[in-house]
Design a protein around this motif. Structure first.
Motif, PDB file in Angstrom:
ATOM      1  N   LYS A   6       4.935 -88.941   8.107  1.00 18.62           N
ATOM      2  CA  LYS A   6       3.585 -89.134   8.631  1.00 18.62           C
ATOM      3  C   LYS A   6       2.651 -88.114   7.991  1.00 18.62           C
ATOM      4  N   ALA A   9       0.162 -84.746  10.236  1.00 19.84           N
ATOM      5  CA  ALA A   9       0.779 -83.631  10.937  1.00 19.84           C
ATOM      6  C   ALA A   9       0.046 -82.309  10.778  1.00 19.84           C
ATOM      7  N   ILE A  15       6.940 -80.068  12.494  1.00 25.69           N
ATOM      8  CA  ILE A  15       7.562 -80.460  11.227  1.00 25.69           C
ATOM      9  C   ILE A  15       8.722 -79.526  10.937  1.00 25.69           C
ATOM     10  N   ARG A 329       8.201 -69.004  12.577  1.00 26.66           N
ATOM     11  CA  ARG A 329       8.635 -70.311  12.086  1.00 26.66           C
ATOM     12  C   ARG A 329       9.516 -70.176  10.840  1.00 26.66           C
TER      13      ARG A 329
ATOM     14  N   SER B   6      -6.317 -79.290   7.188  1.00 29.20           N
ATOM     15  CA  SER B   6      -5.980 -80.620   6.689  1.00 29.20           C
ATOM     16  C   SER B   6      -6.404 -80.691   5.241  1.00 29.20           C
ATOM     17  N   TYR B 232       3.623 -78.380   2.977  1.00 32.00           N
ATOM     18  CA  TYR B 232       4.262 -79.381   3.837  1.00 32.00           C
ATOM     19  C   TYR B 232       4.109 -79.003   5.319  1.00 32.00           C
ATOM     20  N   TYR B 233       4.320 -77.721   5.607  1.00 33.32           N
ATOM     21  CA  TYR B 233       4.115 -77.246   6.982  1.00 33.32           C
ATOM     22  C   TYR B 233       2.702 -77.588   7.466  1.00 33.32           C
ATOM     23  N   LYS B 234       1.721 -77.364   6.588  1.00 36.86           N
ATOM     24  CA  LYS B 234       0.325 -77.501   7.013  1.00 36.86           C
ATOM     25  C   LYS B 234      -0.119 -78.939   7.084  1.00 36.86           C
ATOM     26  N   THR B 235       0.372 -79.750   6.156  1.00 28.05           N
ATOM     27  CA  THR B 235      -0.201 -81.099   6.035  1.00 28.05           C
ATOM     28  C   THR B 235       0.800 -82.211   6.317  1.00 28.05           C
ATOM     29  N   GLY B 236       2.081 -81.894   6.297  1.00 28.33           N
ATOM     30  CA  GLY B 236       3.097 -82.941   6.455  1.00 28.33           C
ATOM     31  C   GLY B 236       3.302 -83.747   5.186  1.00 28.33           C
ATOM     32  N   LYS B 237       2.631 -83.345   4.109  1.00 30.63           N
ATOM     33  CA  LYS B 237       2.738 -84.097   2.861  1.00 30.63           C
ATOM     34  C   LYS B 237       3.749 -83.433   1.922  1.00 30.63           C
TER      35      LYS B 237
END
Lengths: 499, 306
Positions: A6, A9, A15, A329, B6, B232-237
């Motif tokens: 997704k 996030a 995540i 984290r 984002s 990835y942590y910040k955006t999930g991408k």
């Protein structure tokens, strides 16, 4: 294959990275065949192996398997007396009179022989103590050899170590060492003592006698004059007999603060010299301008190195509030990739807890932490069925007044606290009966100097942790003890300056 | 501090996280201590083979050379059946059509370098046309270079806009952004360039062109993997990673695999998210695979040079 995730996030702390991968490491055990362990060990007194007058032996076990490895002699007071007499005789008749450069040759020879038998020593260290072979192979044994090399070099150069002064050795040194770095602590103690002309009676810890006994074999083979180094095994009572023996000139002890206090009381008024290297509860401090990923790695090395059985372990983590979430984290992710298991496997990061007793102590503190309201997080790794094990653990929401933040746990347990300002963190870091070590993580050089000047700890690391070198002194403030080992400072603990 | 909530909120790149060089190098060295044996070695080697971008980037490249390389990509070592193919062929734009045709429906991707590779010293317009040409010729992936001069001059917006513009003309093609870390000088700058590239739309970040020394190293790759993890942590991408240049031995490639496994985990352990840019690595991997299966090393002459 592509994994659909997704994209919504943002700021989502849920995540997670998945480290349980389809590609995993096959077991890579170091072969035990390179090490020989005898079924029974006697006492190494006056250059020979002598049966204990006490006639008693006790078992030493492999903490990863709970299996007996060997049995070692238990020295009673008569055995201690014999060892001290042998040391005294060697001191008066041979060692103090030998030219310093001749003494140095023996110490150099021991150093080389430790290197030559490094593999065997590393395997036995891991078998007997539970520490991962990666650490005993890459840290314990090479550093032990380096200590012998370093002090061998000083033996005939004391006039440069103490310019314009004349030195003389102290006499017979009684040395009592702990179970966390058995061979390395033996090297720390023996090397400066014999290099400066003293003779030694050394007692390893009762759970980890084997590498000290292997060192005795090396010393025997090296041709060191009989009685210069005597290695006798036993538990607390043997240690007490050494401390209380009237013909001992110097006590060097590494271990718990409680025992350190008993020793200090026992020798009061006797004229014996003493150095004590005791417990710790080191503050490791991360500022918001720190290189975070390297700081996280430093925290991991600081607390999980040697299962946290390290007196200078960075067991109290202070993180500036603005980066606390990120640091916690990353720590949680990082402990997932730590491999817990067979100490002899080359891929193991965290081995076995040294003894059943120590495991019980650690569990006691885990319960205390939970009762105190701190939040416990452990890695999800599986643990072997037999043996003594503890998952890498961290506590968040810890308060300065919590016992898990004040008392030494001596296990893979990290207490995480937060702070806002420099003054606050210095006050909190110094707010401990201990003062052995500390760490500071910041990208700003001036802050490093400001912090390290104001912190009361014997060793302070900046942007690194748990780094040791024979040339660098090590020791504590406050209840972490006094006297320094390593470097020039380590020499002065074994000599009198007579004019 | 910058907080990139984002993709629409851009951070101040001058505040990218700082990297401690000693610590990064120490951590990278730790991965090399993992002992990879037996079936994990064999599986790892197959994975490495499947992650290779088989590369030829020479002035003297011809249709014939590219065709041969494509055959090698599909059939790395037919003497040993059941081996995976490589991930992609990497060529100059003028060779894309040839490679595309030679690879047919094998599923192997064609990657093309573009944007005045390797120096990137050309106008925006030339770079865009170079990219368009590669895409029109059928490139599945575009490997662009950033403007290192502008980056060193602190013109981060220029670098960002350029990447974003190239990304736009890439269309469906996946964009790999080459930072040329050997010209950046410090890990701080590698991290900053990684952040710029990812925010500007990179699908992959890549260390090097292979034309500058040093090319890929483990510490520099670690810094980039950690940048990918933080993004990835910040955006999930998810963003892919491609170390390129200087990885020619299986053992080193396995160390990289360990690093990916322990920094990013399972999701990145496949050729959609991780690639090796290399030309001579494939044969060493093949030689090791054959050794694992047969127990003996074969001479280099048993493996085709393409």
């Amino acid at each position: 294959m592509p994994i659909a995730k997704k994209k919504t996030a943002a700021k989502n702390n849920t995540i997670k990275l998945k480290f349980d991968t389809s590609w995993s490491y096959a077991p890579a055990p170091e072969s035990k065949s390179a090490a020989t362990i005898k079924p029974q060990y006697d006492l190494f007194i006056n250059g020979e192996w002598q049966k204990p007058l006490s006639k008693k032996y006790f078992d030493t076990i492999n903490p990863a398997k709970e299996e007996k490895l060997s049995e070692v002699a238990e020295s009673g007071p008569a055995d201690v007396d014999k060892a001290v007499n042998a040391a005294r005789h060697a001191y008066e008749k041979v060692w103090r009179k030998m030219p310093a450069k001749e003494r140095a040759k023996y110490v150099f020879r021991i150093a080389r022989m430790v290197q030559e038998r490094a593999r065997e020593l590393a395997i036995i260290e891991s078998l007997d103590g539970g520490k991962p072979i990666r650490e005993s192979r890459d840290f314990d044994v090479p550093t032990a050899a380096n200590h012998f090399f370093y002090y061998a070099g000083w033996a005939d150069k004391l006039e440069y170590a103490f310019p314009n002064r004349v030195t003389e050795p102290l006499g017979v040194a009684g040395q009592i060492i702990p179970w966390n770095f058995p061979l390395l602590m033996a090297a720390w103690k023996i090397a400066p003592a014999i290099a400066t002309g003293n003779t030694v009676v050394l007692k390893p810890a009762e759970t980890t006698s084997l590498t000290a006994l292997k060192l005795a074999e090396i010393i025997e083979e090296s041709g060191l004059p009989p009685g210069v180094v005597n290695i006798i095994t036993g538990a607390g009572e043997t240690g007490a007999a050494i401390v209380n023996h009237p013909d001992i000139n110097k006590i060097a002890f590494t271990g718990s603060t409680d025992v350190g206090k008993i020793i200090q009381k026992a020798i009061a008024g006797t004229g014996k010299k003493v150095t004590l290297e005791l417990g710790g509860k080191a503050a490791n401090i991360i500022f918001e301008d720190a290189p975070i990923d390297q700081a996280v790695e430093g925290v991991i090395n600081g607390i999980y190195f040697n299962q946290g059985h390290v007196c200078c372990a960075g067991s109290r983590l202070y993180v500036q509030e603005s980066v606390a979430k990120e640091v916690i984290r990353k720590l949680k992710d990082r402990i997932e990739s730590l491999i817990v298991g067979d100490p002899l496997d080359k891929n193991t990061d965290i081995g076995a807890i040294n003894s059943k007793q120590q495991l019980a102590t650690i569990h006691k503190y885990l319960d205390i932490g939970k009762k105190e309201g701190a939040e416990m997080y452990q890695s999800s790794c599986a643990l072997p069925g037999k043996g003594f094990w503890c998952r890498p653990t961290l506590f968040t929401n810890v308060a300065q007044s919590n016992r898990i933040a004040q008392e030494e746990i001596f296990g893979p347990v990290l207490a995480i606290l937060t702070f806002r300002t420099d003054d606050e963190v210095i006050e909190k870091a110094n707010n401990s009966p201990y003062g052995l070590s500390a760490g500071v993580w910041t990208d700003k050089g001036s802050k490093i100097f400001n912090m390290t000047k104001r912190m009361r700890a014997g060793v302070i690391w900046a942007n690194t942790f748990n780094k040791f070198d024979p040339s660098s002194p090590f020791g504590g403030y406050k209840e972490s003890g006094f006297g320094r080992e390593g470097g020039l400072h380590g020499l002065s603990a074994y000599v009198n300056l007579i004019n | 501090m910058a907080s990139a909530g984002s993709l629409t909120m851009l951070p101040d790149f001058s505040l990218s996280p700082r990297i401690d060089q000693v610590g990064a190098e120490e951590r990278a060295a730790r991965f090399t201590k993992r002992s990879i044996k037996k079936e994990s070695k064999l599986n790892g080697l197959k994975l490495v083979l499947n992650m290779i971008d088989l590369t030829t980037l020479e002035g003297k490249d011809t249709d014939g050379k590219v065709k041969q390389l494509c055959y090698k990509a599909m059939h790395p070592h037919d003497a040993m059946p059941g081996l995976p193919a490589v991930a992609a062929i990497c060529v100059y734009p003028s060779m894309v059509k040839v490679a595309k045709k030679a690879l047919g429906d094998s599923g192997i991707k064609v990657a093309s370098v573009a944007t005045a590779f390797p120096s990137g010293q050309a106008s925006r317009d030339v770079k865009l046309r170079d990219t368009k040409y590669a895409v029109q010729e059928g490139a599945d992936e575009v490997d662009m270079v950033i403007s290192r001069g502008k980056f060193h001059a602190g013109e981060y917006n220029f670098v960002f806009d350029e990447i974003a513009a190239i990304k736009e003309v890439c269309g469906e093609a996946r964009l790999k952004v080459i930072l040329e870390t050997g010209e950046l000088g410090t890990f701080d700058k590698v991290r900053r360039a990684s952040d710029i590239a990812m925010h500007a739309g990179a699908d992959f970040i890549k260390t090097s062109t292979g034309k500058i020394q040093p090319a890929a190293t483990m510490p520099v790759t670690l810094v980039m993997l950690e940048a990918i993890r933080d993004f990835y942590y910040k955006t999930g991408k998810m963003i892919g990673m491609k170390p390129a240049g200087g990885i020619s031995k299986s053992k080193l490639a396995l160390h990289y695999l360990v690093m990916v496994k322990e920094v990013l985990g399972e999701a990145w352990l496949n050729n959609h998210w991780f690639r090796f840019g290399a030309s001579s690595l494939a044969n060493d991997v093949l030689m090791q695979i054959v050794k694992e299966k047969t127990g003996v090393y074969q001479a280099a002459n048993y493996f085709s040079v393409d």
